[in-house]
Design a protein around this motif. Structure first.
Motif, PDB file in Angstrom:
ATOM      1  N   ASP A   1       0.833  -1.204   0.000  1.00 55.42           N
ATOM      2  CA  ASP A   1       0.000   0.000   0.000  1.00 55.42           C
ATOM      3  C   ASP A   1       0.865   1.251   0.000  1.00 55.42           C
ATOM      4  O   ASP A   1       0.555   2.237  -0.685  1.00 55.42           O
ATOM      5  N   LEU A   2       1.943   1.219   0.750  1.00 56.02           N
ATOM      6  CA  LEU A   2       2.853   2.357   0.818  1.00 56.02           C
ATOM      7  C   LEU A   2       3.420   2.683  -0.559  1.00 56.02           C
ATOM      8  O   LEU A   2       3.432   3.842  -0.991  1.00 56.02           O
TER       9      LEU A   2
ATOM     10  N   LEU B   1       3.622   6.087  -5.501  1.00 59.25           N
ATOM     11  CA  LEU B   1       3.596   6.204  -6.963  1.00 59.25           C
ATOM     12  C   LEU B   1       2.393   6.999  -7.448  1.00 59.25           C
ATOM     13  O   LEU B   1       2.471   7.718  -8.451  1.00 59.25           O
ATOM     14  N   ALA B   2       1.294   6.906  -6.737  1.00 63.79           N
ATOM     15  CA  ALA B   2       0.071   7.581  -7.172  1.00 63.79           C
ATOM     16  C   ALA B   2       0.022   9.046  -6.767  1.00 63.79           C
ATOM     17  O   ALA B   2      -0.551   9.874  -7.486  1.00 63.79           O
ATOM     18  N   ASN B   3       0.649   9.380  -5.637  1.00 65.12           N
ATOM     19  CA  ASN B   3       0.406  10.701  -5.048  1.00 65.12           C
ATOM     20  C   ASN B   3       1.621  11.602  -4.940  1.00 65.12           C
ATOM     21  O   ASN B   3       1.467  12.795  -4.665  1.00 65.12           O
ATOM     22  N   ASN B   4       2.822  11.090  -5.124  1.00 67.75           N
ATOM     23  CA  ASN B   4       4.024  11.911  -4.917  1.00 67.75           C
ATOM     24  C   ASN B   4       4.687  12.231  -6.246  1.00 67.75           C
ATOM     25  O   ASN B   4       5.754  11.724  -6.580  1.00 67.75           O
TER      26      ASN B   4
ATOM     27  N   ARG C   1       8.312  -1.105 -17.029  1.00 66.25           N
ATOM     28  CA  ARG C   1       7.450  -0.524 -18.062  1.00 66.25           C
ATOM     29  C   ARG C   1       5.974  -0.732 -17.723  1.00 66.25           C
ATOM     30  O   ARG C   1       5.148   0.143 -17.943  1.00 66.25           O
ATOM     31  N   THR C   2       5.644  -1.884 -17.179  1.00 68.38           N
ATOM     32  CA  THR C   2       4.269  -2.145 -16.741  1.00 68.38           C
ATOM     33  C   THR C   2       3.868  -1.166 -15.647  1.00 68.38           C
ATOM     34  O   THR C   2       2.740  -0.645 -15.626  1.00 68.38           O
ATOM     35  N   LEU C   3       4.805  -0.903 -14.748  1.00 70.61           N
ATOM     36  CA  LEU C   3       4.533   0.029 -13.653  1.00 70.61           C
ATOM     37  C   LEU C   3       4.335   1.444 -14.189  1.00 70.61           C
ATOM     38  O   LEU C   3       3.444   2.176 -13.734  1.00 70.61           O
ATOM     39  N   VAL C   4       5.146   1.845 -15.153  1.00 69.52           N
ATOM     40  CA  VAL C   4       5.017   3.166 -15.765  1.00 69.52           C
ATOM     41  C   VAL C   4       3.644   3.319 -16.408  1.00 69.52           C
ATOM     42  O   VAL C   4       2.999   4.369 -16.303  1.00 69.52           O
ATOM     43  N   ALA C   5       3.171   2.259 -17.053  1.00 73.31           N
ATOM     44  CA  ALA C   5       1.855   2.315 -17.697  1.00 73.31           C
ATOM     45  C   ALA C   5       0.740   2.448 -16.662  1.00 73.31           C
ATOM     46  O   ALA C   5      -0.266   3.120 -16.915  1.00 73.31           O
TER      47      ALA C   5
ATOM     48  N   ALA D   1       3.738   9.297 -12.403  1.00 72.86           N
ATOM     49  CA  ALA D   1       4.861   9.162 -11.474  1.00 72.86           C
ATOM     50  C   ALA D   1       6.187   9.311 -12.217  1.00 72.86           C
ATOM     51  O   ALA D   1       6.343   8.818 -13.334  1.00 72.86           O
ATOM     52  N   ARG D   2       7.134  10.019 -11.615  1.00 71.51           N
ATOM     53  CA  ARG D   2       8.472  10.144 -12.171  1.00 71.51           C
ATOM     54  C   ARG D   2       9.316   9.007 -11.616  1.00 71.51           C
ATOM     55  O   ARG D   2       9.566   8.935 -10.417  1.00 71.51           O
ATOM     56  N   THR D   3       9.726   8.085 -12.489  1.00 71.14           N
ATOM     57  CA  THR D   3      10.494   6.931 -12.036  1.00 71.14           C
ATOM     58  C   THR D   3      11.775   6.774 -12.838  1.00 71.14           C
ATOM     59  O   THR D   3      11.852   7.174 -14.000  1.00 71.14           O
ATOM     60  N   THR D   4      12.761   6.185 -12.207  1.00 72.37           N
ATOM     61  CA  THR D   4      14.040   5.877 -12.835  1.00 72.37           C
ATOM     62  C   THR D   4      14.320   4.393 -12.656  1.00 72.37           C
ATOM     63  O   THR D   4      14.326   3.892 -11.522  1.00 72.37           O
ATOM     64  N   PHE D   5      14.535   3.692 -13.755  1.00 72.46           N
ATOM     65  CA  PHE D   5      14.855   2.271 -13.683  1.00 72.46           C
ATOM     66  C   PHE D   5      16.356   2.089 -13.508  1.00 72.46           C
ATOM     67  O   PHE D   5      17.161   2.692 -14.216  1.00 72.46           O
ATOM     68  N   ILE D   6      16.737   1.249 -12.553  1.00 77.62           N
ATOM     69  CA  ILE D   6      18.143   0.928 -12.303  1.00 77.62           C
ATOM     70  C   ILE D   6      18.307  -0.571 -12.502  1.00 77.62           C
ATOM     71  O   ILE D   6      17.705  -1.371 -11.774  1.00 77.62           O
TER      72      ILE D   6
END
Length: 248
Positions: free
Chosen positions: A89-90, A95-98, A114-118, A123-128
């Protein structure tokens, strides 16, 4: 600096407050010198009792958030009321609110990212990238630590499974030179990408989500839930006796 009413139970210091308040604490940590967050459950507690080295790693965490309704119910038996914020949930809330944070993600595959980005397009994300498997202390481990330390993120989701992810987050302190906070969140991304199915809501609220996980993967989890985790009852009885003797 605000004073937080964290509560001690079974050797952990559990952060207290609403989900919004706990999220704000994580946001505050993201602007400070590097630290990491763990989400203890019954498995954490029993492992820490058996392994002093991993207990020391857990103690280094800047924040410990109770992940388990079962653990909260057991704490209630000793007179300790714990607030619960499951890691899945955290992560979903972050991802939804920040949207102002850059959230790094390490552990899942590029396809899962990529699934998460969709699913969370704002959300601004960086894949490592990380190896499919790596031993603690190996060359791959060291390279992965350097890559994570140099990446652009305010909040890093570390998803290697426990206790490897906590060891990784702890070791990252020697490499990270910028502010930021790492969250050790296990299979949370797997649930959000439907790689794993989370228990129905009624099972989550009833505190039997562990049973759903056991039935979903008995070959991997039977020992954890049927042999290791039941040790928690001995620890709770010991804690209860200690509190009674101390007049708490």
């Amino acid at each position: 600096m605000p004073v937080h009413d964290d509560k001690a139970f079974l050797g952990f210091r559990f952060a207290q407050g609403s989900r919004e308040a706990l999220t704000r604490r994580i946001e505050t940590l993201s602007r400070q010198s590097y630290g990491f967050v763990i989400t203890p459950n019954v498995d954490f507690v029993t492992r820490a009792d058996q392994d002093p080295a991993i207990k020391a790693v857990y103690d280094h965490a800047a924040l410990q958030i109770c992940d388990s309704r079962v653990l909260a119910k057991l704490a209630g038996m000793t007179g300790v009321a714990l607030d619960v914020y499951p890691g899945s949930d955290l992560v979903a809330d972050l991802l939804a609110n920040n949207m102002m944070h850059n959230i790094g993600i390490i552990g899942p595959s590029h396809d899962d990212w990529r699934t998460l980005v969709a699913r969370f397009p704002k959300a601004r994300t960086t894949f490592i990238a990380s190896p499919g498997s790596m031993a603690v202390g190996s060359e791959a481990w060291s390279a992965c630590l350097h890559d994570a330390a140099d990446a652009d993120w305010d909040i890093l989701l570390v998803c290697f499974g426990s206790p490897k992810q906590e060891r990784f987050a702890d070791a990252l302190a020697a490499f990270r030179q910028r502010p930021g906070v790492a969250l050790c969140v296990g299979a949370s991304i797997d649930f959000l990408t439907d790689r794993q199915r989370r228990a129905p809501v009624w099972m989550q609220k009833s505190g039997v989500e562990w049973l759903h996980r056991l039935m979903s993967n008995p070959a991997r989890l039977w020992r954890r839930y049927l042999i290791d985790c039941p040790r928690i009852f001995r620890l709770v009885l010991r804690e209860k006796a200690g509190r009674r003797a101390s007049g708490i």
